[in-house]
Write an enzyme that holds these catalytic residues in place. Structure first.
Site, mmCIF file in Angstrom:
data_model
loop_
_atom_site.group_PDB
_atom_site.id
_atom_site.type_symbol
_atom_site.label_atom_id
_atom_site.label_comp_id
_atom_site.label_asym_id
_atom_site.label_seq_id
_atom_site.Cartn_x
_atom_site.Cartn_y
_atom_site.Cartn_z
ATOM 1 N N GLY A 173 0.848 -1.190 0.000
ATOM 2 C CA GLY A 173 0.000 0.000 0.000
ATOM 3 C C GLY A 173 0.884 1.241 0.000
ATOM 4 C CB SER A 226 4.555 -3.221 -2.980
ATOM 5 O OG SER A 226 4.084 -2.104 -3.677
ATOM 6 C CD1 TRP A 227 3.395 -0.042 3.070
ATOM 7 C CD2 TRP A 227 4.746 1.681 2.601
ATOM 8 N NE1 TRP A 227 3.643 0.613 4.255
ATOM 9 C CE2 TRP A 227 4.474 1.678 3.992
ATOM 10 C CE3 TRP A 227 5.578 2.663 2.084
ATOM 11 C CZ2 TRP A 227 5.002 2.636 4.853
ATOM 12 C CZ3 TRP A 227 6.114 3.626 2.951
ATOM 13 C CH2 TRP A 227 5.816 3.601 4.315
ATOM 14 C CG ASP A 284 6.838 -4.087 -10.360
ATOM 15 O OD1 ASP A 284 5.904 -3.285 -10.536
ATOM 16 O OD2 ASP A 284 7.174 -4.513 -9.243
ATOM 17 C CG HIS A 291 3.827 -4.576 -8.153
ATOM 18 N ND1 HIS A 291 5.023 -4.090 -7.652
ATOM 19 C CD2 HIS A 291 2.891 -4.360 -7.181
ATOM 20 C CE1 HIS A 291 4.819 -3.591 -6.441
ATOM 21 N NE2 HIS A 291 3.544 -3.749 -6.130
#
Length: 461
Positions: free
Chosen positions: A184, A251-252, A407, A435
């Site tokens: 996120g 990711s985050w 990605d 991703h």
């Protein structure tokens, strides 16, 4: 009951064909190779219809000769499929074929495979090739992961006067602790996240970050910064009486994992990072200010069109205005558009189920509001390359970086920059992935990275 018979006609991969395979109880077979002796591989595609499944598995041919081990593979596949067919009273035969088989082989590309079920001499069309490919990928990805498990303990931890975090433990209560940091920010955790880890070896800890998932208050931006989350991770570790743990984030989650590890390197036994996001301006601009639109213009237009032309100088700022509006419907509309844009680009082949998350107002509101809040505040980092500048603090930690070559959300340049700054960390580039952690190749590499760290820990025991 008549002996089930299976006919397979396959043409796939540029310039190659494996065809004319006819299998029954006596297992006669005939193979041909369009390249007359070159080694070929046929990579499986799974197809499902009702309760009946057919898996065309990997074959290898050398001048059209099989060694015994490949014949055994064929036999096993036939036995499994035959047993399934025998249990289906209305089915008599199956065929796996390439559509438009009469077209020229010259210069052909890899062809999609269509499975049809022959029943009472009437033919039923299967799902479209793209949907079938997605189903096949999901089936294979599931096979790369550990079986689903349920938590043995859950709870809520009050981390401030405002925020309460949902947490859970699964796997082995006496196992090596690993904490999963979701993406996120604002994405929350899901049951599938537990499946990257060996439940016999790992004590698996998942938690929803401030405002996300089951944590409360929902979608709250107050007292919600990177440094608040780092403090929360430490509070959770202490609450669970864990002296140190392995950290896993994508990711985050990779951003937060790096920031946490650089702040508390003595508490981290190993790192598994996926889809690297360093939260630099050029990364945010790439995805939210038009760069990724060159690859996904169809998905970009709804995201773009919500914003009037006179505000398009900065989409992050324009969306912030709407996501923090006093009008709830304005918030929801912006959240849906923001979330659908990211979900549409998260897989190499767009995943419809993932895109539909944007229609969930509860999920999309937290996802969009919290993401935008962090991005407009530059991750609350003191400098643009803060995470790269502090790599020396974690250089000694065993780490694996898993990155999809294609990605779009978090382009490979960030993983590459991290790898150059931190060559001690192993970089695994998945050549046919985007991703998402749920893509087949990425899921396999994530499991492998955890297995590698598991073996290192076992070796020290």
């Amino acid at each position: 009951m008549p002996t089930p018979k299976i006919a397979i006609l396959v043409e796939s991969l540029p310039g190659y064909a494996i065809r004319g395979v006819y299998l029954e109880t006596s297992l006669p077979y005939k193979m041909s190779n369009d390249r007359g002796g070159a080694s070929t591989y046929f990579v499986e595609e799974a197809r499902r219809y009702g309760s009946v499944g057919l898996l065309a598995t990997g074959f290898r041919s050398h001048d059209c000769r099989f060694s015994n081990r490949y014949v055994i593979v064929v036999v096993l596949v036939v036995v499994v499929v035959a047993m399934t067919v025998a249990q289906s009273p209305s089915s008599s035969s199956f065929a796996l074929s390439r559509s438009s088989s009469s077209e020229s082989r010259r210069g052909r590309r890899s062809q999609s495979l269509i499975l049809t079920r022959v029943e009472n001499t009437s033919e039923k069309s299967m799902e479209p090739p793209a949907a079938a490919a997605a189903a096949a990928a999901a089936a294979k990805q599931s096979n790369n992961l550990y079986p689903p498990i349920e938590p043995y303990k859950t709870g809520f931890l009050n981390v401030s006067d405002i925020h309460s975090l949902y947490w859970e433990q699964s796997g082995n209560p006496s196992g090596h602790p690993v904490v999963f940091l979701h993406g996120g920010p604002g994405g929350g955790t899901a049951p599938n996240n537990r499946r990257f880890f060996d439940p016999q070896f790992y004590q698996i800890i998942l938690f929803d970050q401030r405002g996300a998932g089951k944590s409360t208050p929902h979608a709250c931006l107050e007292e919600n910064t990177t440094w608040d989350l780092i403090n929360d991770i430490e509070k959770l570790r202490e609450h669970l009486n864990i002296p140190e743990w392995q950290v896993f984030g994508g990711s985050w989650g990779s951003t937060l994992a790096l920031a946490y590890s650089q702040t508390h390197p003595d508490k981290v036994t190993g790192l598994v990072l996926r889809g690297i996001f360093l939260l630099r301006k050029k990364e945010v601009d790439w995805f939210y200010e038009g760069g990724a639109a060159a690859i996904f213009p169809d998905a970009w237009e709804p995201f773009r069109d919500l914003i009037p032309e006179n505000e398009r100088v900065s989409f992050v700022n324009a969306y912030n205005k709407r996501l923090t509006s006093d009008d709830k419907e304005t918030q929801y509309a912006a959240a849906r558009a923001w979330t659908k844009w990211e979900m549409a680009t998260a897989h190499l082949i767009p995943n419809e189920d993932n895109i539909k998350k944007g229609d969930d107002d509860i999920f999309s509101l937290a996802f969009a509001r919290i993401e935008n809040h962090y991005f407009i505040n530059k991750g609350f980092f003191p400098s643009d390359s803060f995470l790269l500048e502090n790599v020396d603090k974690i250089r000694h930690i065993n780490a694996t970086i898993v990155q999809g070559r294609y990605d779009v959300c978090c382009p490979m340049m960030s993983a590459w920059d991290l790898h150059k700054a931190w060559p001690e960390a192993e970089l695994k580039v998945v050549p046919d992935a985007g991703h998402s952690a749920n893509e087949v190749g990425i899921a396999a590499e994530l499991v492998a990275a955890n297995e590698k760290l598991k073996n290192i820990i076992k070796g020290k025991a």
